[in-house]
Design an enzyme around this catalytic site. Sequence first.
Site, PDB file in Angstrom:
ATOM      1  N   GLN A 133      35.834 -41.466  34.251  1.00  0.00           N
ATOM      2  CA  GLN A 133      35.134 -42.322  35.209  1.00  0.00           C
ATOM      3  C   GLN A 133      36.108 -42.815  36.286  1.00  0.00           C
ATOM      4  O   GLN A 133      37.203 -43.271  35.993  1.00  0.00           O
ATOM      5  CB  GLN A 133      34.495 -43.512  34.467  1.00  0.00           C
ATOM      6  CG  GLN A 133      33.621 -44.399  35.331  1.00  0.00           C
ATOM      7  CD  GLN A 133      32.378 -43.694  35.870  1.00  0.00           C
ATOM      8  OE1 GLN A 133      31.834 -42.796  35.232  1.00  0.00           O
ATOM      9  NE2 GLN A 133      31.925 -44.088  37.051  1.00  0.00           N
TER      10      GLN A 133
ATOM     11  N   ASP B 161      31.990 -32.953  36.198  1.00  0.00           N
ATOM     12  CA  ASP B 161      31.869 -33.731  37.441  1.00  0.00           C
ATOM     13  C   ASP B 161      32.053 -32.830  38.669  1.00  0.00           C
ATOM     14  O   ASP B 161      31.699 -33.221  39.779  1.00  0.00           O
ATOM     15  CB  ASP B 161      32.975 -34.797  37.490  1.00  0.00           C
ATOM     16  CG  ASP B 161      32.465 -36.189  37.178  1.00  0.00           C
ATOM     17  OD1 ASP B 161      31.295 -36.467  37.473  1.00  0.00           O
ATOM     18  OD2 ASP B 161      33.266 -36.988  36.657  1.00  0.00           O
TER      19      ASP B 161
ATOM     20  N   LYS C  55      25.553 -43.151  31.006  1.00  0.00           N
ATOM     21  CA  LYS C  55      25.838 -41.748  30.703  1.00  0.00           C
ATOM     22  C   LYS C  55      25.759 -41.520  29.198  1.00  0.00           C
ATOM     23  O   LYS C  55      25.186 -40.534  28.724  1.00  0.00           O
ATOM     24  CB  LYS C  55      27.215 -41.354  31.275  1.00  0.00           C
ATOM     25  CG  LYS C  55      27.195 -41.293  32.810  1.00  0.00           C
ATOM     26  CD  LYS C  55      28.564 -41.191  33.463  1.00  0.00           C
ATOM     27  CE  LYS C  55      28.416 -41.235  34.984  1.00  0.00           C
ATOM     28  NZ  LYS C  55      29.684 -41.203  35.731  1.00  0.00           N
TER      29      LYS C  55
HETATM   30  N1  GUN Z   1      32.552 -42.916  40.069  1.00  0.00           N
HETATM   31  C1  GUN Z   1      31.511 -42.987  40.921  1.00  0.00           C
HETATM   32  N2  GUN Z   1      30.735 -41.878  40.806  1.00  0.00           N
HETATM   33  C2  GUN Z   1      31.301 -41.108  39.867  1.00  0.00           C
HETATM   34  C3  GUN Z   1      30.958 -39.843  39.304  1.00  0.00           C
HETATM   35  O1  GUN Z   1      29.969 -39.189  39.660  1.00  0.00           O
HETATM   36  N3  GUN Z   1      31.805 -39.387  38.342  1.00  0.00           N
HETATM   37  C4  GUN Z   1      32.897 -40.073  37.942  1.00  0.00           C
HETATM   38  N4  GUN Z   1      33.665 -39.531  37.010  1.00  0.00           N
HETATM   39  N5  GUN Z   1      33.255 -41.232  38.447  1.00  0.00           N
HETATM   40  C5  GUN Z   1      32.445 -41.754  39.402  1.00  0.00           C
END
Ligand code: GUN
Length: 291
Positions: free
Chosen positions: A96, A119, A52
């Site tokens: 995350q 998100d 990211k």
């Molecule tokens: N963990 C697995 N997929 C995601 C996601 O799309 N966003 C976040 N914040 N955590 C995750």
Amino acid sequence: MTRLGCRCVAESVLENVRKETQAFIDKGNRAPSLAVVLVGSDPASQTYVRKKAEAAESLGFLHFQYTFDEDSKEDDILSLVGKLNEGEDVDGILVQLPLPSHISEKKIIDAISPEKDVDGFSPVNMGRLAIGEESFIPCTPKGIMRTLSYYGIETAGKKAVVIGRSNIVGKPMALLLMQKGIDATVTVCNTKTPDLREYTKDADIIIVATGHPGTIDSSYVKDGAAVIDVGVNRIKDETREKGFRLVGDADYSSFKDRDVMITPVPGGVGLMTVSMLMENTLEAAVKRRGR
Ligand code: GUN
């Protein structure tokens, strides 16, 4: 079998975000900015967060990363989220997941301002999605919709089966597929569904997101169907440099001689998650302060 690779789909999204970002900056706006919070040292989460960050930097976004130890206090993370909510220089906030078990994911997600929730996990954004209002859409399901569209996979009037009911993928996925204009007939299954094959064997589109390798194989799927594999499972493999390889939730090799379209792992919808996050971050910046 037709392989529905997602690298080209993700790259076309990123190219578009890059162009729109430049137009946003040319109008006198500062670049979009993303704050990423990582708690603990889960290797998969570290990899996702790194990807990211790399994508944000390659687009010229401002990027802030906050890393907390595994045994950090919930209050310390809540307090950071509060500061990021207030921060004029922050457009998007991402915490995350998963979080260590002593920290309430619900409390943390609830604390993120819906306007910065790139998100799309907050109750406000999930609620807006459920009732068909404009919202931030969770990145993986949004990326799956973009992949279906890129490959010309029809949804209207089609039978879609979503296997998995997580808040991150399964639930928003089902909501997107049933939206007006998308118009699929959606069934949501989970790992406790008795005789899963009964549901999948007539499906035109199968989204498998259980986090369990081998959830389905080709015997679950009819000719002409599309399988979207969301699983990213690490399987021990000493022949690999890293000591593991990645497999999805579907038994990919079983589809080899079948007339089925399927996303690979790796190289599949996982790539879409990052590009959709970039799109959502630009959207947050434009909504918050676009001139
Ligand atoms: N963990 C697995 N997929 C995601 C996601 O799309 N966003 C976040 N914040 N955590 C995750």
